[in-house]
Design a protein around this motif. Structure first.
Motif, PDB file in Angstrom:
ATOM      1  N   MET A  27       0.834  -1.208   0.000  1.00 29.55           N
ATOM      2  CA  MET A  27       0.000   0.000   0.000  1.00 29.55           C
ATOM      3  C   MET A  27       0.865   1.253   0.000  1.00 29.55           C
ATOM      4  SD  MET A  27      -3.113  -0.538  -0.277  1.00 29.55           S
ATOM      5  CE  MET A  27      -4.092  -1.999  -0.371  1.00 29.55           C
ATOM      6  N   ALA A  28       1.906   1.257   0.790  1.00 32.37           N
ATOM      7  CA  ALA A  28       2.799   2.419   0.821  1.00 32.37           C
ATOM      8  C   ALA A  28       3.491   2.591  -0.524  1.00 32.37           C
ATOM      9  CB  ALA A  28       3.829   2.251   1.933  1.00 32.37           C
ATOM     10  N   THR A  29       3.892   1.489  -1.137  1.00 31.39           N
ATOM     11  CA  THR A  29       4.542   1.571  -2.447  1.00 31.39           C
ATOM     12  C   THR A  29       3.589   2.145  -3.485  1.00 31.39           C
ATOM     13  OG1 THR A  29       5.922  -0.329  -1.909  1.00 31.39           O
ATOM     14  CG2 THR A  29       5.705   0.228  -4.228  1.00 31.39           C
ATOM     15  N   SER A  46      -3.633  -8.406  -5.263  1.00 29.01           N
ATOM     16  CA  SER A  46      -4.023  -9.819  -5.237  1.00 29.01           C
ATOM     17  C   SER A  46      -3.125 -10.617  -4.303  1.00 29.01           C
ATOM     18  CB  SER A  46      -3.955 -10.414  -6.648  1.00 29.01           C
ATOM     19  OG  SER A  46      -4.837  -9.749  -7.502  1.00 29.01           O
ATOM     20  N   LEU A  47      -1.841 -10.359  -4.350  1.00 31.62           N
ATOM     21  CA  LEU A  47      -0.898 -11.071  -3.491  1.00 31.62           C
ATOM     22  C   LEU A  47      -1.116 -10.735  -2.013  1.00 31.62           C
ATOM     23  CD1 LEU A  47       1.487 -13.027  -3.664  1.00 31.62           C
ATOM     24  CD2 LEU A  47       2.986 -11.048  -3.679  1.00 31.62           C
ATOM     25  N   GLU A  89     -10.063  -4.258   2.124  1.00 30.65           N
ATOM     26  CA  GLU A  89      -9.377  -3.171   1.418  1.00 30.65           C
ATOM     27  C   GLU A  89      -8.806  -3.650   0.087  1.00 30.65           C
ATOM     28  OE1 GLU A  89      -7.924   0.356   0.241  1.00 30.65           O
ATOM     29  OE2 GLU A  89      -9.188   0.064   2.000  1.00 30.65           O
ATOM     30  N   CYS A  90      -8.225  -4.830   0.084  1.00 33.52           N
ATOM     31  CA  CYS A  90      -7.698  -5.384  -1.167  1.00 33.52           C
ATOM     32  C   CYS A  90      -8.829  -5.635  -2.164  1.00 33.52           C
ATOM     33  CB  CYS A  90      -6.937  -6.682  -0.905  1.00 33.52           C
ATOM     34  SG  CYS A  90      -5.361  -6.440  -0.085  1.00 33.52           S
ATOM     35  N   GLY A  91      -9.944  -6.165  -1.689  1.00 38.84           N
ATOM     36  CA  GLY A  91     -11.078  -6.416  -2.576  1.00 38.84           C
ATOM     37  C   GLY A  91     -11.653  -5.139  -3.158  1.00 38.84           C
ATOM     38  N   ILE A  92     -11.837  -4.124  -2.325  1.00 42.03           N
ATOM     39  CA  ILE A  92     -12.367  -2.845  -2.793  1.00 42.03           C
ATOM     40  C   ILE A  92     -11.408  -2.209  -3.799  1.00 42.03           C
ATOM     41  CG2 ILE A  92     -12.884  -0.476  -2.056  1.00 42.03           C
ATOM     42  CD1 ILE A  92     -13.931  -1.759   0.582  1.00 42.03           C
TER      43      ILE A  92
END
Length: 103
Positions: A27-29, A46-47, A89-92
């Motif tokens: 997320m930071a990247t 996804s990872l 959060e990843c899904g959204i």
């Protein structure tokens, strides 16, 4: 506490820690580094989501028994909620990126 339960508990804690670090790193990247391709963002999300899901499965395995690490009070349920938030959060983010990609 049996040695099998200890191993399972430590596996849950270490995989949860690893997936949370991976999530924050990705997320930071994505927020800081300009010019990341959409395909790379999809791969990273996804990872990170898969890592959180694997940690949650490790913690929820045999939930009906008392050996489930998620049921270990007080931190087991807290870690489970953190992992669920990461997965959400990843899904959204994946849905938002998919909308941008297919316009």
């Amino acid at each position: 506490m049996s040695s099998r339960r200890k191993v399972r508990l430590w596996t849950f804690w270490m995989s949860s820690l690893g997936s949370t670090i991976l999530f924050f790193l990705f997320m930071a990247t994505m927020m800081v580094v300009p010019g990341i391709l959409l395909e790379t963002k999809l791969w990273m999300l996804s990872l990170a989501g898969l890592a959180a899901a694997i940690s949650l499965v490790i913690g929820l395995w045999r939930f009906a028994s008392t050996d489930a690490p998620v049921a270990d009070r007080p931190f087991g349920p807290i870690i489970a909620v953190v992992l669920l938030i990461e997965m959400a959060e990843c899904g959204i983010s994946l849905v938002q990126l998919a909308k941008v990609t297919h316009r």
